[in-house]
Design an enzyme around this catalytic site. Sequence first.
Site, PDB file in Angstrom:
ATOM      1  N   SER A 138      45.958  23.658  27.045  1.00  0.00           N
ATOM      2  CA  SER A 138      44.399  23.850  26.997  1.00  0.00           C
ATOM      3  C   SER A 138      43.863  23.483  25.539  1.00  0.00           C
ATOM      4  CB  SER A 138      43.402  24.886  27.629  1.00  0.00           C
ATOM      5  OG  SER A 138      42.173  24.786  26.975  1.00  0.00           O
ATOM      6  N   TYR A 151      43.056  33.891  26.913  1.00  0.00           N
ATOM      7  CA  TYR A 151      43.068  33.316  27.043  1.00  0.00           C
ATOM      8  C   TYR A 151      43.644  31.695  26.520  1.00  0.00           C
ATOM      9  CZ  TYR A 151      42.443  28.435  29.962  1.00  0.00           C
ATOM     10  OH  TYR A 151      42.277  27.472  30.603  1.00  0.00           O
TER      11      TYR A 151
HETATM   12  P1  NDP Z   1      40.483  25.858  39.568  1.00  0.00           P
HETATM   13  O1  NDP Z   1      40.186  27.899  39.392  1.00  0.00           O
HETATM   14  O2  NDP Z   1      39.429  25.319  40.167  1.00  0.00           O
HETATM   15  O3  NDP Z   1      42.166  25.762  39.837  1.00  0.00           O
HETATM   16  C1  NDP Z   1      42.871  27.467  40.072  1.00  0.00           C
HETATM   17  C2  NDP Z   1      45.065  27.310  40.487  1.00  0.00           C
HETATM   18  O4  NDP Z   1      45.287  28.075  40.099  1.00  0.00           O
HETATM   19  C3  NDP Z   1      44.024  27.764  42.229  1.00  0.00           C
HETATM   20  O5  NDP Z   1      44.925  27.263  42.965  1.00  0.00           O
HETATM   21  C4  NDP Z   1      44.283  29.208  42.293  1.00  0.00           C
HETATM   22  O6  NDP Z   1      44.762  29.328  43.286  1.00  0.00           O
HETATM   23  C5  NDP Z   1      45.388  29.407  40.963  1.00  0.00           C
HETATM   24  N1  NDP Z   1      45.878  30.575  40.276  1.00  0.00           N
HETATM   25  C6  NDP Z   1      45.245  31.033  39.538  1.00  0.00           C
HETATM   26  N2  NDP Z   1      45.806  32.567  39.903  1.00  0.00           N
HETATM   27  C7  NDP Z   1      46.988  33.025  40.178  1.00  0.00           C
HETATM   28  C8  NDP Z   1      48.221  33.556  41.184  1.00  0.00           C
HETATM   29  N3  NDP Z   1      48.083  34.055  40.629  1.00  0.00           N
HETATM   30  N4  NDP Z   1      49.418  33.119  41.343  1.00  0.00           N
HETATM   31  C9  NDP Z   1      49.154  31.935  41.740  1.00  0.00           C
HETATM   32  N5  NDP Z   1      48.340  30.599  42.422  1.00  0.00           N
HETATM   33  C10 NDP Z   1      46.840  31.459  41.186  1.00  0.00           C
HETATM   34  O7  NDP Z   1      41.024  25.803  37.800  1.00  0.00           O
HETATM   35  P2  NDP Z   1      41.722  24.384  37.548  1.00  0.00           P
HETATM   36  O8  NDP Z   1      42.202  23.608  38.715  1.00  0.00           O
HETATM   37  O9  NDP Z   1      40.725  23.765  36.473  1.00  0.00           O
HETATM   38  O10 NDP Z   1      42.749  25.063  36.587  1.00  0.00           O
HETATM   39  C11 NDP Z   1      44.025  25.054  36.823  1.00  0.00           C
HETATM   40  C12 NDP Z   1      44.832  25.305  35.332  1.00  0.00           C
HETATM   41  O11 NDP Z   1      44.181  24.219  34.212  1.00  0.00           O
HETATM   42  C13 NDP Z   1      44.904  25.960  34.785  1.00  0.00           C
HETATM   43  O12 NDP Z   1      46.028  26.390  34.503  1.00  0.00           O
HETATM   44  C14 NDP Z   1      43.722  26.377  33.908  1.00  0.00           C
HETATM   45  O13 NDP Z   1      43.858  27.961  32.782  1.00  0.00           O
HETATM   46  C15 NDP Z   1      43.175  24.804  33.456  1.00  0.00           C
HETATM   47  N6  NDP Z   1      42.462  24.256  32.708  1.00  0.00           N
HETATM   48  C16 NDP Z   1      41.434  23.826  32.959  1.00  0.00           C
HETATM   49  C17 NDP Z   1      40.678  23.312  32.428  1.00  0.00           C
HETATM   50  C18 NDP Z   1      39.253  23.316  32.912  1.00  0.00           C
HETATM   51  O14 NDP Z   1      38.477  22.626  32.350  1.00  0.00           O
HETATM   52  N7  NDP Z   1      38.909  23.107  34.828  1.00  0.00           N
HETATM   53  C19 NDP Z   1      40.826  22.669  30.909  1.00  0.00           C
HETATM   54  C20 NDP Z   1      42.258  23.264  30.077  1.00  0.00           C
HETATM   55  C21 NDP Z   1      42.513  23.809  31.347  1.00  0.00           C
HETATM   56  P3  NDP Z   1      44.080  30.291  43.827  1.00  0.00           P
HETATM   57  O15 NDP Z   1      43.447  31.360  43.864  1.00  0.00           O
HETATM   58  O16 NDP Z   1      44.711  30.129  45.935  1.00  0.00           O
HETATM   59  O17 NDP Z   1      45.802  31.976  44.002  1.00  0.00           O
HETATM   60  C1  8X3 Z   2      39.740  24.860  29.336  1.00  0.00           C
HETATM   61  C2  8X3 Z   2      38.754  23.762  28.345  1.00  0.00           C
HETATM   62  O1  8X3 Z   2      37.176  24.654  26.640  1.00  0.00           O
HETATM   63  O2  8X3 Z   2      36.589  25.773  28.810  1.00  0.00           O
HETATM   64  O3  8X3 Z   2      40.566  25.113  28.999  1.00  0.00           O
HETATM   65  O4  8X3 Z   2      38.885  26.613  27.037  1.00  0.00           O
HETATM   66  S1  8X3 Z   2      37.417  25.231  27.777  1.00  0.00           S
END
Ligand code: NDP
Ligand code: 8X3
Length: 251
Positions: A138, A151
């Site tokens: 991120s 985070y």
């Molecule tokens: P979502 O919440 O839409 O998706 C998160 C996914 O992670 C879900 O499929 C969830 O599945 C899974 N997950 C969470 N905890 C667990 C666990 N303990 N075991 C298995 N699976 C898990 O968020 P995003 O798609 O945005 O996030 C995906 C990644 O991208 C994360 O690592 C996040 O930190 C990162 N990210 C997101 C950004 C954003 O702005 N959206 C920006 C930068 C990075 P389930 O709940 O079914 O287990």
């Molecule tokens: C997700 C992006 O800026 O919300 O990792 O932390 S931010």
Amino acid sequence: MPNTVFITGATSGFGEACARRFARDGWNLIITGRRQERLDMLTEELQQHCKVHAIALDVRDQKAIQTAVKELPEPFSDIHTLINNAGLALGTEPADQCDTEQWMTMIDTNIKGLVMMTHALLPALKKNNSGSIVNIGSVAGTWPYPGGNVYGGTKAFVKQFSLSLRCDLLGSGVRVTNIEPGLAETEFSVVRFKGDQSKANAVYEGMQPLTANDIADTVFWIANRPAHVNINNLEIMPTQQAWAGFAVDRK
Ligand code: NDP
Ligand code: 8X3
């Protein structure tokens, strides 16, 4: 024979979009996440395009990771790409007001889950002297912001772990990339604000965030570079996001 991609957190957001993107090009999919009903729906949708193996898996459960990998059926045991995507942010409170349970959940998922998943799949990846590990870091791993404390720390870990892994894998043919997305509208903020949809909406108000498909396209591009090309680190932001200056405490 089509390549196989293993995606953690495929039940929502980036992971789900990656599943669709790779399926479109006929890759075999291993999709994982905790929510079984979402896995079932995605399997039903995507198995028209490719072979799909769904595993209800919590990446915090180290034994479950071992079992899932050990019990991969043919042809899914031959893995080309691992997308370490499962992760979450919880809260934006200043450090002294944080719920430490939430801190532990982020560390257990974003750090421990990612490293254990990687460790479990390294033998399969190395076997073919090719392939990719794409870690979802991120911008928060590089650029600090108030309330980003643990985070951001977990994502800084992902960045450094990815670089170190590259050193360990030099000569193996296995590539490693850390992607650092900025604001992207998925379920991320709904999770961060414990289901408070209006708080989540406010994060993206008046601007055009990245979409899950933007990230899926990027991951797909990375996994499909020629074998001699390794994208080390890739920061990707919405055009309407940039950095702020330093904060100064003036008395
Ligand atoms: P979502 O919440 O839409 O998706 C998160 C996914 O992670 C879900 O499929 C969830 O599945 C899974 N997950 C969470 N905890 C667990 C666990 N303990 N075991 C298995 N699976 C898990 O968020 P995003 O798609 O945005 O996030 C995906 C990644 O991208 C994360 O690592 C996040 O930190 C990162 N990210 C997101 C950004 C954003 O702005 N959206 C920006 C930068 C990075 P389930 O709940 O079914 O287990
Ligand atoms: C997700 C992006 O800026 O919300 O990792 O932390 S931010």
